[in-house]
Each structure stands twice: as structure tokens, then as C-alpha cells.
Scaffold this motif. Structure first.
Motif, mmCIF file in Angstrom:
data_model
loop_
_atom_site.group_PDB
_atom_site.id
_atom_site.type_symbol
_atom_site.label_atom_id
_atom_site.label_comp_id
_atom_site.label_asym_id
_atom_site.label_seq_id
_atom_site.Cartn_x
_atom_site.Cartn_y
_atom_site.Cartn_z
ATOM 1 N N LYS A 42 0.857 -1.183 0.000
ATOM 2 C CA LYS A 42 0.000 0.000 0.000
ATOM 3 C C LYS A 42 0.888 1.226 0.000
ATOM 4 C CE LYS A 42 -3.930 -1.943 2.400
ATOM 5 N NZ LYS A 42 -4.821 -1.850 3.563
ATOM 6 N N GLY A 43 0.550 2.184 -0.805
ATOM 7 C CA GLY A 43 1.303 3.430 -0.860
ATOM 8 C C GLY A 43 0.827 4.405 0.203
ATOM 9 N N GLU A 44 1.242 5.654 0.081
ATOM 10 C CA GLU A 44 0.857 6.692 1.038
ATOM 11 C C GLU A 44 -0.652 6.902 1.074
ATOM 12 O OE1 GLU A 44 2.993 10.106 -0.312
ATOM 13 O OE2 GLU A 44 4.618 9.741 1.091
ATOM 14 N N ASN A 45 -1.295 6.779 -0.084
ATOM 15 C CA ASN A 45 -2.733 7.040 -0.169
ATOM 16 C C ASN A 45 -3.586 5.803 0.117
ATOM 17 O OD1 ASN A 45 -2.036 5.681 -2.435
ATOM 18 N ND2 ASN A 45 -2.654 7.264 -3.875
ATOM 19 N N GLY A 46 -2.972 4.671 0.468
ATOM 20 C CA GLY A 46 -3.714 3.467 0.827
ATOM 21 C C GLY A 46 -4.082 2.567 -0.331
ATOM 22 N N ILE A 47 -3.693 2.923 -1.542
ATOM 23 C CA ILE A 47 -4.006 2.108 -2.717
ATOM 24 C C ILE A 47 -2.952 1.018 -2.854
ATOM 25 C CG2 ILE A 47 -4.221 2.108 -5.233
ATOM 26 C CD1 ILE A 47 -5.225 4.988 -5.002
ATOM 27 N N VAL A 48 -3.411 -0.224 -3.055
ATOM 28 C CA VAL A 48 -2.497 -1.357 -3.222
ATOM 29 C C VAL A 48 -1.914 -1.315 -4.628
ATOM 30 C CG1 VAL A 48 -2.309 -3.863 -3.240
ATOM 31 C CG2 VAL A 48 -3.780 -2.752 -1.579
ATOM 32 N N SER A 49 -0.595 -1.468 -4.717
ATOM 33 C CA SER A 49 0.060 -1.437 -6.024
ATOM 34 C C SER A 49 1.284 -2.348 -6.015
ATOM 35 C CB SER A 49 0.474 -0.009 -6.379
ATOM 36 O OG SER A 49 1.417 0.458 -5.441
ATOM 37 N N ASN A 50 1.754 -2.663 -7.206
ATOM 38 C CA ASN A 50 2.963 -3.462 -7.359
ATOM 39 C C ASN A 50 4.135 -2.531 -7.649
ATOM 40 O OD1 ASN A 50 1.730 -5.976 -7.024
ATOM 41 N ND2 ASN A 50 1.067 -5.987 -9.141
ATOM 42 N N LYS A 51 5.221 -2.728 -6.944
ATOM 43 C CA LYS A 51 6.436 -1.942 -7.135
ATOM 44 C C LYS A 51 7.578 -2.890 -7.452
ATOM 45 C CE LYS A 51 4.556 1.881 -5.467
ATOM 46 N NZ LYS A 51 4.442 3.137 -6.109
ATOM 47 N N GLN A 52 8.582 -2.383 -8.132
ATOM 48 C CA GLN A 52 9.791 -3.154 -8.422
ATOM 49 C C GLN A 52 10.968 -2.459 -7.749
ATOM 50 O OE1 GLN A 52 10.545 -4.000 -12.496
ATOM 51 N NE2 GLN A 52 8.454 -4.598 -12.922
ATOM 52 N N LEU A 53 11.655 -3.187 -6.884
ATOM 53 C CA LEU A 53 12.836 -2.662 -6.206
ATOM 54 C C LEU A 53 14.059 -3.290 -6.846
ATOM 55 C CD1 LEU A 53 13.988 -0.960 -3.871
ATOM 56 C CD2 LEU A 53 13.894 -3.035 -2.481
ATOM 57 N N LEU A 54 14.913 -2.455 -7.416
ATOM 58 C CA LEU A 54 16.117 -2.912 -8.090
ATOM 59 C C LEU A 54 17.321 -2.692 -7.182
ATOM 60 C CD1 LEU A 54 17.536 -3.915 -10.716
ATOM 61 C CD2 LEU A 54 17.819 -1.499 -11.293
ATOM 62 N N LEU A 55 18.092 -3.746 -6.961
ATOM 63 C CA LEU A 55 19.359 -3.669 -6.234
ATOM 64 C C LEU A 55 20.457 -3.994 -7.223
ATOM 65 C CD1 LEU A 55 18.397 -5.754 -3.076
ATOM 66 C CD2 LEU A 55 18.269 -3.297 -3.360
ATOM 67 N N SER A 56 21.339 -3.045 -7.468
ATOM 68 C CA SER A 56 22.412 -3.242 -8.440
ATOM 69 C C SER A 56 23.761 -3.112 -7.751
ATOM 70 C CB SER A 56 22.302 -2.214 -9.560
ATOM 71 O OG SER A 56 23.353 -2.387 -10.480
ATOM 72 N N SER A 57 24.662 -4.028 -8.053
ATOM 73 C CA SER A 57 26.013 -3.982 -7.481
ATOM 74 C C SER A 57 27.064 -3.762 -8.566
ATOM 75 C CB SER A 57 26.298 -5.269 -6.717
ATOM 76 O OG SER A 57 26.243 -6.371 -7.585
ATOM 77 N N ARG A 58 26.678 -3.108 -9.647
ATOM 78 C CA ARG A 58 27.629 -2.816 -10.717
ATOM 79 C C ARG A 58 28.672 -1.819 -10.227
ATOM 80 N NH1 ARG A 58 24.282 -2.595 -16.293
ATOM 81 N NH2 ARG A 58 22.932 -4.340 -15.823
ATOM 82 N N LEU A 59 29.890 -1.984 -10.673
ATOM 83 C CA LEU A 59 30.961 -1.095 -10.240
ATOM 84 C C LEU A 59 30.775 0.331 -10.735
ATOM 85 C CD1 LEU A 59 34.071 -3.402 -10.647
ATOM 86 C CD2 LEU A 59 32.939 -2.721 -8.544
ATOM 87 N N ASP A 60 30.223 0.492 -11.939
ATOM 88 C CA ASP A 60 30.060 1.833 -12.493
ATOM 89 C C ASP A 60 28.804 2.541 -11.992
ATOM 90 O OD1 ASP A 60 28.426 0.072 -13.844
ATOM 91 O OD2 ASP A 60 28.623 1.083 -15.760
ATOM 92 N N SER A 61 27.798 1.798 -11.532
ATOM 93 C CA SER A 61 26.570 2.444 -11.063
ATOM 94 C C SER A 61 25.856 1.598 -10.006
ATOM 95 C CB SER A 61 25.634 2.706 -12.241
ATOM 96 O OG SER A 61 25.279 1.477 -12.847
#
Length: 85
Positions: A42-61
Motif C-alpha cells: 500500500k502506498g501513502e494514499n492506501g491504494i495497493v500497487s505493485n512496485k519493483q525494487l532494483l538492487l544493483s552492485s555494478r561497479l560503475d553504477s
């Protein structure tokens, strides 16, 4: 960009607003250096949504961010991805 207290403060604020108390639906590893979590929350407004969390361990970014981009995943998951699942 160095990781300091201010950076961590704003990062935790953004993640708390968007994915706090969310449930991880799926875990992907599009390449050996990136992990992608699909989170339903649920976001700030209480609406359920799908989010994508990206974790990157690349040396350049190296980064942690919420993403809307579609990533191509390998047909056979990498061993680390299977361990996380």
C-alpha cells in the motif's frame, strides 16, 4: 556519490513511503549483478500497487531504486536467485 547519513535518510524515507509492510511476490535476477524484487504494498494514499525494487552492485553504477522498466529475465534462474527464492 558517497553513501552518508543524508543519503541513507532520504533513501529510507522513499522506501518507507512506497514499500513499507509490503510482500515480496517474485524475485528475479536479470543479470549476475542485479536483483529485482516485485513487491505488493500500500502506498501513502492506501491504494495497493505493485512496485519493483532494483538492487544493483555494478561497479560503475551501484544503486537501490524503485523501477518501472521491464527487464528481460533468463529462462533458467541463476543459482543466487534460486537461493533467495
Amino acid at each position: 556519490m558517497p553513501i552518508d547519513g543524508c543519503f541513507l535518510h532520504y533513501l529510507t524515507d522513499e522506501l518507507n513511503k512506497n514499500i513499507l509492510n509490503g510482500k515480496i511476490n517474485k524475485i528475479y535476477q536479470p543479470n549476475p549483478l542485479d536483483i529485482l524484487f516485485q513487491i505488493r504494498s500500500k502506498g501513502e494514499n492506501g491504494i495497493v500497487s505493485n512496485k519493483q525494487l532494483l538492487l544493483s552492485s555494478r561497479l560503475d553504477s551501484p544503486r537501490i531504486n524503485l523501477s518501472t522498466k521491464e527487464y528481460k529475465n533468463p529462462e533458467i534462474p541463476l543459482p543466487f536467485c534460486m537461493l533467495l527464492r
